[in-house]
Scaffold this motif. Structure first.
Motif, PDB file in Angstrom:
ATOM      1  N   GLN A 130      -5.065  -1.670  -7.224  1.00  0.00           N
ATOM      2  CA  GLN A 130      -6.426  -1.200  -6.450  1.00  0.00           C
ATOM      3  C   GLN A 130      -6.319   0.045  -6.038  1.00  0.00           C
ATOM      4  O   GLN A 130      -5.554   0.468  -5.049  1.00  0.00           O
ATOM      5  CB  GLN A 130      -6.828  -2.446  -5.656  1.00  0.00           C
ATOM      6  CG  GLN A 130      -7.964  -2.100  -4.780  1.00  0.00           C
ATOM      7  CD  GLN A 130      -8.277  -2.907  -3.598  1.00  0.00           C
ATOM      8  OE1 GLN A 130      -7.267  -3.195  -2.664  1.00  0.00           O
ATOM      9  NE2 GLN A 130      -9.460  -3.627  -3.744  1.00  0.00           N
ATOM     10  N   SER A 131      -7.429   1.093  -6.067  1.00  0.00           N
ATOM     11  CA  SER A 131      -7.340   2.120  -5.612  1.00  0.00           C
ATOM     12  C   SER A 131      -8.067   2.037  -4.173  1.00  0.00           C
ATOM     13  O   SER A 131      -8.845   1.397  -3.717  1.00  0.00           O
ATOM     14  CB  SER A 131      -8.532   3.144  -6.516  1.00  0.00           C
ATOM     15  OG  SER A 131      -7.780   3.459  -7.458  1.00  0.00           O
ATOM     16  N   VAL A 174      -0.964  -2.231  -4.199  1.00  0.00           N
ATOM     17  CA  VAL A 174      -0.158  -3.001  -5.484  1.00  0.00           C
ATOM     18  C   VAL A 174       0.067  -4.369  -4.834  1.00  0.00           C
ATOM     19  O   VAL A 174       0.576  -4.685  -4.071  1.00  0.00           O
ATOM     20  CB  VAL A 174       1.017  -2.294  -5.894  1.00  0.00           C
ATOM     21  CG1 VAL A 174       1.767  -3.070  -7.094  1.00  0.00           C
ATOM     22  CG2 VAL A 174       0.889  -0.991  -6.005  1.00  0.00           C
ATOM     23  N   PHE A 175      -0.833  -5.244  -5.644  1.00  0.00           N
ATOM     24  CA  PHE A 175      -0.648  -6.673  -5.519  1.00  0.00           C
ATOM     25  C   PHE A 175       0.298  -7.191  -6.653  1.00  0.00           C
ATOM     26  O   PHE A 175       0.192  -6.782  -7.633  1.00  0.00           O
ATOM     27  CB  PHE A 175      -1.959  -7.508  -5.711  1.00  0.00           C
ATOM     28  CG  PHE A 175      -2.978  -7.082  -4.802  1.00  0.00           C
ATOM     29  CD1 PHE A 175      -3.047  -8.017  -3.475  1.00  0.00           C
ATOM     30  CD2 PHE A 175      -4.048  -6.223  -4.861  1.00  0.00           C
ATOM     31  CE1 PHE A 175      -4.141  -7.801  -2.675  1.00  0.00           C
ATOM     32  CE2 PHE A 175      -4.712  -5.963  -3.852  1.00  0.00           C
ATOM     33  CZ  PHE A 175      -4.993  -6.665  -2.766  1.00  0.00           C
ATOM     34  N   HIS A 205     -12.039  -6.347  -7.038  1.00  0.00           N
ATOM     35  CA  HIS A 205     -12.848  -5.074  -7.903  1.00  0.00           C
ATOM     36  C   HIS A 205     -13.726  -4.464  -6.785  1.00  0.00           C
ATOM     37  O   HIS A 205     -14.446  -3.685  -6.924  1.00  0.00           O
ATOM     38  CB  HIS A 205     -13.793  -5.975  -8.943  1.00  0.00           C
ATOM     39  CG  HIS A 205     -14.621  -7.091  -8.313  1.00  0.00           C
ATOM     40  ND1 HIS A 205     -14.224  -8.345  -8.239  1.00  0.00           N
ATOM     41  CD2 HIS A 205     -15.945  -6.928  -7.757  1.00  0.00           C
ATOM     42  CE1 HIS A 205     -15.208  -9.194  -7.393  1.00  0.00           C
ATOM     43  NE2 HIS A 205     -16.128  -8.261  -7.368  1.00  0.00           N
ATOM     44  N   LYS A 206     -13.510  -4.793  -5.591  1.00  0.00           N
ATOM     45  CA  LYS A 206     -14.170  -4.340  -4.135  1.00  0.00           C
ATOM     46  C   LYS A 206     -13.098  -4.089  -3.247  1.00  0.00           C
ATOM     47  O   LYS A 206     -11.862  -4.697  -3.174  1.00  0.00           O
ATOM     48  CB  LYS A 206     -15.436  -5.155  -3.825  1.00  0.00           C
ATOM     49  CG  LYS A 206     -14.873  -6.641  -3.405  1.00  0.00           C
ATOM     50  CD  LYS A 206     -16.097  -7.640  -3.003  1.00  0.00           C
ATOM     51  CE  LYS A 206     -15.746  -9.152  -3.123  1.00  0.00           C
ATOM     52  NZ  LYS A 206     -16.632  -9.864  -3.087  1.00  0.00           N
ATOM     53  N   THR A 216       1.115  -1.107  -0.096  1.00  0.00           N
ATOM     54  CA  THR A 216       0.051   0.027   0.097  1.00  0.00           C
ATOM     55  C   THR A 216       0.804   1.321   0.038  1.00  0.00           C
ATOM     56  O   THR A 216       1.661   1.291   0.669  1.00  0.00           O
ATOM     57  CB  THR A 216      -0.850   0.050   1.350  1.00  0.00           C
ATOM     58  OG1 THR A 216      -1.805  -1.115   1.241  1.00  0.00           O
ATOM     59  CG2 THR A 216      -1.911   1.089   1.385  1.00  0.00           C
ATOM     60  N   THR A 217       0.601   2.250  -0.925  1.00  0.00           N
ATOM     61  CA  THR A 217       1.412   3.386  -1.087  1.00  0.00           C
ATOM     62  C   THR A 217       0.514   4.435  -1.541  1.00  0.00           C
ATOM     63  O   THR A 217      -0.626   4.464  -2.064  1.00  0.00           O
ATOM     64  CB  THR A 217       2.616   2.970  -2.038  1.00  0.00           C
ATOM     65  OG1 THR A 217       3.568   4.318  -1.997  1.00  0.00           O
ATOM     66  CG2 THR A 217       2.115   2.891  -3.382  1.00  0.00           C
ATOM     67  N   LYS A 218       1.197   5.696  -1.604  1.00  0.00           N
ATOM     68  CA  LYS A 218       0.566   6.987  -2.178  1.00  0.00           C
ATOM     69  C   LYS A 218       0.432   6.720  -3.680  1.00  0.00           C
ATOM     70  O   LYS A 218       1.567   6.268  -4.345  1.00  0.00           O
ATOM     71  CB  LYS A 218       1.449   8.042  -1.705  1.00  0.00           C
ATOM     72  CG  LYS A 218       1.646   8.314  -0.461  1.00  0.00           C
ATOM     73  CD  LYS A 218       2.409   9.849  -0.159  1.00  0.00           C
ATOM     74  CE  LYS A 218       2.622   9.666   1.370  1.00  0.00           C
ATOM     75  NZ  LYS A 218       3.634  10.813   1.739  1.00  0.00           N
TER      76      LYS A 218
END
Length: 112
Positions: free
Chosen positions: A45-46, A54-55, A70-71, A22-24
């Motif tokens: 994913q936003s 980011v996966f 998607h969720k 998880t990042t900016k």
């Protein structure tokens, strides 16, 4: 970006098959460029307006994650949450406890 570099190191050394970073949002272009230059599959994913998840990792793992990101991660089913936790390398016993706790809070249907 230091944490991303460490995650990339762990993946390349085979310590983990799937990474969630998880990042900016401002780091997205640099991260995508690095993953693509290394030939590593990824999904983005936003998370709100200023962050992303980011996966990245093994093709099969990224394909599985692609079925449910998607969720929001908070909206995953109990089973999806469990699968993702195991795939990310979280402690199996703690994931089992988490799954059972989530299931116990699920409303039950009364048959009339």
């Amino acid at each position: 970006m230091q944490v991303f570099v460490h995650h990339l190191y762990e993946y390349k050394k085979g310590l983990r098959n799937l990474i969630l970073h998880t990042t900016k949002r401002q780091n997205e272009a640099r991260i995508v460029a690095k993953l693509e230059s290394d030939g590593i599959r990824y999904l983005i994913q936003s998370v709100g307006s200023d962050k992303i998840n980011v996966f990245f990792g093994a093709d099969n793992c990224v394909d599985v994650v692609g079925n449910f990101i998607h969720k929001s991660l908070s909206d995953l089913t109990h089973e999806e949450d469990f699968i993702l936790g195991i795939m990310l390398g979280y402690d199996r016993l703690k994931q089992c406890e988490r799954y059972l706790l989530r299931k116990s809070k699920e409303p039950t249907l009364k048959v009339i």
